[in-house]
Design a protein around this motif. Structure first.
Motif, PDB file in Angstrom:
ATOM      1  N   ALA A 110      -1.875  55.279  52.921  1.00 12.80           N
ATOM      2  CA  ALA A 110      -1.526  54.396  54.026  1.00 12.80           C
ATOM      3  C   ALA A 110      -0.328  54.920  54.802  1.00 12.80           C
ATOM      4  O   ALA A 110       0.084  54.322  55.789  1.00 12.80           O
ATOM      5  N   ALA A 114       4.356  52.478  55.000  1.00  7.46           N
ATOM      6  CA  ALA A 114       3.663  51.397  54.301  1.00  7.46           C
ATOM      7  C   ALA A 114       3.912  51.480  52.803  1.00  7.46           C
ATOM      8  O   ALA A 114       4.068  50.461  52.124  1.00  7.46           O
ATOM      9  N   ALA A 121      -1.521  47.362  52.931  1.00  9.98           N
ATOM     10  CA  ALA A 121      -2.344  48.548  53.190  1.00  9.98           C
ATOM     11  C   ALA A 121      -2.148  49.576  52.090  1.00  9.98           C
ATOM     12  O   ALA A 121      -3.102  50.217  51.633  1.00  9.98           O
ATOM     13  N   SER A 122      -0.893  49.725  51.649  1.00 17.55           N
ATOM     14  CA  SER A 122      -0.597  50.693  50.594  1.00 17.55           C
ATOM     15  C   SER A 122      -1.220  50.263  49.272  1.00 17.55           C
ATOM     16  O   SER A 122      -1.806  51.071  48.552  1.00 17.55           O
ATOM     17  N   ARG A 124      -3.790  48.292  48.877  1.00 14.63           N
ATOM     18  CA  ARG A 124      -5.249  48.425  48.989  1.00 14.63           C
ATOM     19  C   ARG A 124      -5.670  49.870  48.753  1.00 14.63           C
ATOM     20  O   ARG A 124      -6.628  50.137  48.020  1.00 14.63           O
ATOM     21  N   ALA A 125      -4.914  50.798  49.354  1.00 10.20           N
ATOM     22  CA  ALA A 125      -5.256  52.217  49.218  1.00 10.20           C
ATOM     23  C   ALA A 125      -5.184  52.634  47.750  1.00 10.20           C
ATOM     24  O   ALA A 125      -6.068  53.324  47.244  1.00 10.20           O
TER      25      ALA A 125
END
Lengths: 256, 310, 290
Positions: A110, A114, A121-122, A124-125
């Motif tokens: 991300a 992030a 976002a981070s 989730r990644a």
């Protein structure tokens, strides 16, 4: 069928010694191509040139439609090119799943900001990368060793982890440097099956550097033979098996 | 379990100053200041595998930036923290520029040279820095209130430390942190996996330098004065000793390291001449016997117990 | 002709850098780390030499000759006691141990001999001699000559003796070296010994010009690094030439531009060389094998 890899006039020398000498060959998309030759034929150097670890003195390489030699090494995975190593280049101190997750980390990341701020976002990644890694480990039947430190695993298993790491990058062109080294007969037969499946089911083009002739003959569509950095023969496994020059080259090695 | 441990540690950190006197408050402030440096060095050394023996240089940039902005320009202290971090971060970026071309331990040499030059420049530029006499630095302040005692400054420090800690932990747990770890263990494989070695190295250097810069800003303000003697090579090496003693590979290690560096002069006072020798011996001894530092002791003990049970 | 004395004093200072630079490269080749304690080993050895000198009253030149074996012993011992046990771990650990040794030697010297500078007796006559109308310092000439002799000896050792060739082989390919019957572990010990011997010599050569104190080698090791990087850290001749070049450049920068930027010059040079030509001026790029 278009070519996944087109090598033109590749040359590389080390302190005056020619390791690769004006080498040209093509690998058709979706095929499995073997690269064989006696010890010291320059196979590893060729692979290092084709994965931007070393820069050749001369030559042009087109891979998957782009100019490969114009890209820095770290851009290759996003271009669809991935490799494995002869003597393994794993992150020894990390767990198996960490190692495999690295294969798709660059694609999913991300960005530093992030990650520092711990934005969703981070997170989730990270979740996505580890889910992908877990799936890849499961497919190779390695779920059990997920959290083991890779350095503590047997050599054959480490090779599988490295393969998994390459696969989660979703390559379209995969170059493997002696994947069967250190494997017993059953393991290398199984590896041959995996390689065929990668080509057939996932459409991955494979360039396979290998010493295990059984594996090469059974897994490859075409074979390229290199001696002293020069191409001496090219053809189907049947053709190569019957080629005098190839037999001579290998016999020469046997005598030495 | 982890949350409970964090809350407990936070509680202890908040409660501690109520049990010690003014000098104890000063030492606690120093421990937090050093802990920030240890966090930044731990990130650089323990995660990314890059060594710096010039962190005193980034510390100096932070300290003088803040002091000069507060005294000569009248910028509020809190704002100078950001600028100090920014300046030190840019310096870190510049020092790491050679990473575009080289790998290995050459950067360590660049950091060493850099810190010597920075001290030299600060010493010569006496119109701005007071040169050899040094300069006085006002107390830290927040929204116009001067934090006259170390007791009050400690809580501001603790808050900033908590923020830093959060950032560092976030990074360590992210895919970016994984990439840094990967780069330390095999830079070739990391690059094959898509890690841009040069920009990654530069980023981690800049981030580490920035955190150290913020710490430096506090150092000047809490000490009340600055002179170039505070930023010598010995200080850089002391920083290194604290992260090794505390433990390179964990955040807990960094905090332990901070405590170590703040309190060790107290214990070593009787052997003042020997202090440097002891730091050196600790570096060597820990590398030989306990390379992951004090933070790895519980795990080691656990492993011993388990082995005995088996 | 005022450039001649400047050139010679630059070369003399460059020679000192070269001895340190060479020792850094020798150790780097054998153990793949930069030994940060190199300068301090030199400083410590110089103190020992000074003590021997004042205790025995031996001629200075005898002490200079003795300095190499003394240094060799110190270096070899250090390698066996402190480096070998961690050598199998990550290179970073070895690097940190050398930093620890840096601390220990630096402070030990202060504890034993105090923090005041000592004078070291001159090795050469101090009266300048006239060469082609310019006054040339015999000290500069002496340092240059001795350094050239040492370099020639090193060259013969590495190129023309069995053990020296074996050492080079070991640094390039440990596996092949083992096949040749060379113990890589011993090579590391000998490398540390050689390097320490050279460093002590460089300390004694510079000592009469500066003073003997704990900080005497701090700037010199940085310059040794800078010069070696300039010439090429991977090659002994490259590193030596780089160091000589750095000495000369410094002398001219100091004389014609500004004396206070002399020290910063080396640092800026490190960064610039690393940026522009990381393999150094005189060597080809080397990459790790996979």
């Amino acid at each position: 069928m278009p070519d996944a890899l087109a090598v033109q006039g590749l040359s590389m020398s080390f302190s005056g010694l020619k390791a690769v000498d004006d080498l040209s060959f093509r690998v058709a998309q979706g095929s499995v191509c073997g690269l064989i030759g006696p010890n010291g034929a320059g196979k590893s150097t060729i692979l290092n040139c084709l994965t931007r670890i070393t820069t050749p003195d001369a030559g042009h390489v087109e891979a998957l439609g782009f100019d490969l030699l114009a890209e820095p090494i770290h851009r290759l995975p996003e271009r669809g090119v991935m490799r494995t190593f002869q003597n393994l280049e794993l992150f020894t101190d990390l767990s198996a799943v960490d190692n495999v997750a690295m294969g798709c980390a660059a694609r999913l990341r991300a960005g530093w900001t992030a990650e520092l701020l711990g934005l969703p976002a981070s997170r989730r990644a990270t979740r996505a990368a580890y889910a992908t890694a877990d799936a890849a480990l499961a497919e190779l039947g390695l779920s059990e060793i997920r959290d083991r430190r890779v350095a503590d695993l047997p050599f054959g298993t480490q090779k599988q982890v490295e393969l998994a790491r390459a696969l989660v990058a979703e390559p379209r062109l995969l170059m493997m440097d002696e994947p069967a080294a250190g494997m017993n007969h059953t393991e290398s037969t199984e590896l041959g099956r995996v390689i065929r499946r990668l080509g057939a089911e996932h459409g991955i083009t494979i360039l396979l550097v290998e010493h295990d002739m059984g594996l090469v003959m059974s897994a490859c569509d075409r074979i390229i033979v290199v001696v002293q950095g020069r191409l001496i023969a090219e053809g189907t496994p049947q053709e190569i098996r019957a080629n005098h020059k190839v037999i001579e080259a290998y016999l020469g090695e046997g005598e030495a | 379990m982890r949350t409970i441990a964090c809350l407990a540690a936070g509680g202890v950190a908040i409660a501690l100053p109520f049990f010690v006197g003014p000098y104890g408050h000063y030492l606690l402030c120093m421990a937090v200041i050093y802990a920030m440096v240890a966090l930044s060095l731990g990130l650089l050394l323990g995660v990314a595998g890059q060594i710096s023996i010039g962190h005193a240089g980034f510390w100096a940039i932070g300290a003088y930036t803040s002091a000069i902005l507060v005294t000569k320009v009248g910028v509020p202290f809190i704002l100078t923290l950001l600028v100090s971090g920014l300046f030190a971060g840019v310096a870190g970026l510049l020092v790491a520029l050679p990473a575009l071309r080289v790998q290995g331990h050459y950067l360590a040499i660049a950091t060493l040279g850099f810190s010597l030059v920075i001290v030299h420049v600060l010493y010569e530029w006496d119109g701005l820095t007071g040169g050899r006499q040094g300069m006085f630095v006002p107390r830290p302040s927040i929204f116009g209130y001067e934090l006259m005692s170390d007791f009050s400054a400690y809580f501001l420090l603790l808050a900033i430390l908590a923020v830093t800690l959060l950032l560092v932990v976030n990074l360590r747990r992210s895919l970016g942190g994984l990439s840094l770890n990967a780069m330390r263990l095999s830079d070739i494989a990391a690059q094959v996996c898509g890690v841009n070695r040069a920009t990654t190295t530069m980023f981690v250097f800049a981030l580490s330098a920035a955190i150290t810069g913020v710490s430096g800003a506090f150092y000047g303000a809490v000490l009340g004065q600055l002179s170039t003697d505070s930023f010598t090579l010995v200080v850089s090496l002391g920083f290194l000793t604290m992260v090794i003693v505390g433990g390179l590979h964990s955040v807990v290690g960094a905090l332990l390291g901070g405590l170590f560096l703040a309190y060790s002069p107290e214990f070593l006072r009787a052997f003042e001449e020997w202090q440097m020798f002891i730091y050196g011996a600790l570096l060597v001894g820990f590398m030989h016997l306990l390379p992951d530092g004090l933070a790895s002791l519980p795990r080691r003990a656990l492993r011993l117990v388990r082995r005995r049970d088996a | 002709m005022n450039w001649l004395p400047l050139l010679l004093s630059g070369l003399a200072v460059g020679s000192i850098y070269a001895l340190i630079g060479l020792s850094l490269v020798i150790i780097n080749k054998a153990t793949h780390v930069v030994n940060f304690a190199q300068g301090e080993i030199g400083m410590f050895g110089t103190f020992i030499a000074l003590s021997v000198l004042s205790a025995t009253g031996l001629p200075v030149f005898v002490v200079l000759v003795l300095s190499f074996p003394i240094g060799f012993l110190i270096g070899a011992l250090l390698e066996i006691v402190f480096i070998k046990p961690v050598a199998s771990g990550p290179p970073l650990n070895v690097l940190i141990v050398t930093l620890g040794l840096f601390f220990m030697f630096n402070s030990l010297a202060g504890i034993i001999w105090g923090f005041d500078p000592y004078r070291f007796p001159a090795l050469f006559p101090t009266a300048p001699i006239a060469v082609g109308g310019a006054a040339v310092s015999p000290t500069s000439l002496g340092i240059i000559v001795i350094t050239l002799l040492v370099m020639a000896a090193l060259y013969v050792f590495f190129e023309h003796t069995r053990y020296g060739t074996a050492m080079r082989a070991a640094s390039m390919n440990p596996f092949a070296a083992r096949l040749m019957g060379i113990r890589v572990g011993v090579v590391a010990t000998v490398s540390w010994g050689l390097a320490a011997g050279l460093s002590v010599m460089s300390g004694i050569l510079i000592a009469p010009l500066t003073f003997v104190d704990q900080q005497m080698m701090l700037a010199i090791i940085l310059k040794g690094f800078a010069g070696a990087i300039l010439g090429g850290f991977a090659s002994l001749p490259g590193a030596a030439i780089g160091c000589l070049l750095l000495g000369v450049m410094e002398a001219f920068v100091g004389a014609y531009v500004d004396n206070t930027i002399k020290d910063s010059f080396a640092f800026v040079l490190i960064i610039v060389v690393l940026m522009v030509r990381p393999q150094g001026l005189f060597t080809k790029a080397l990459k790790r094998k996979v």
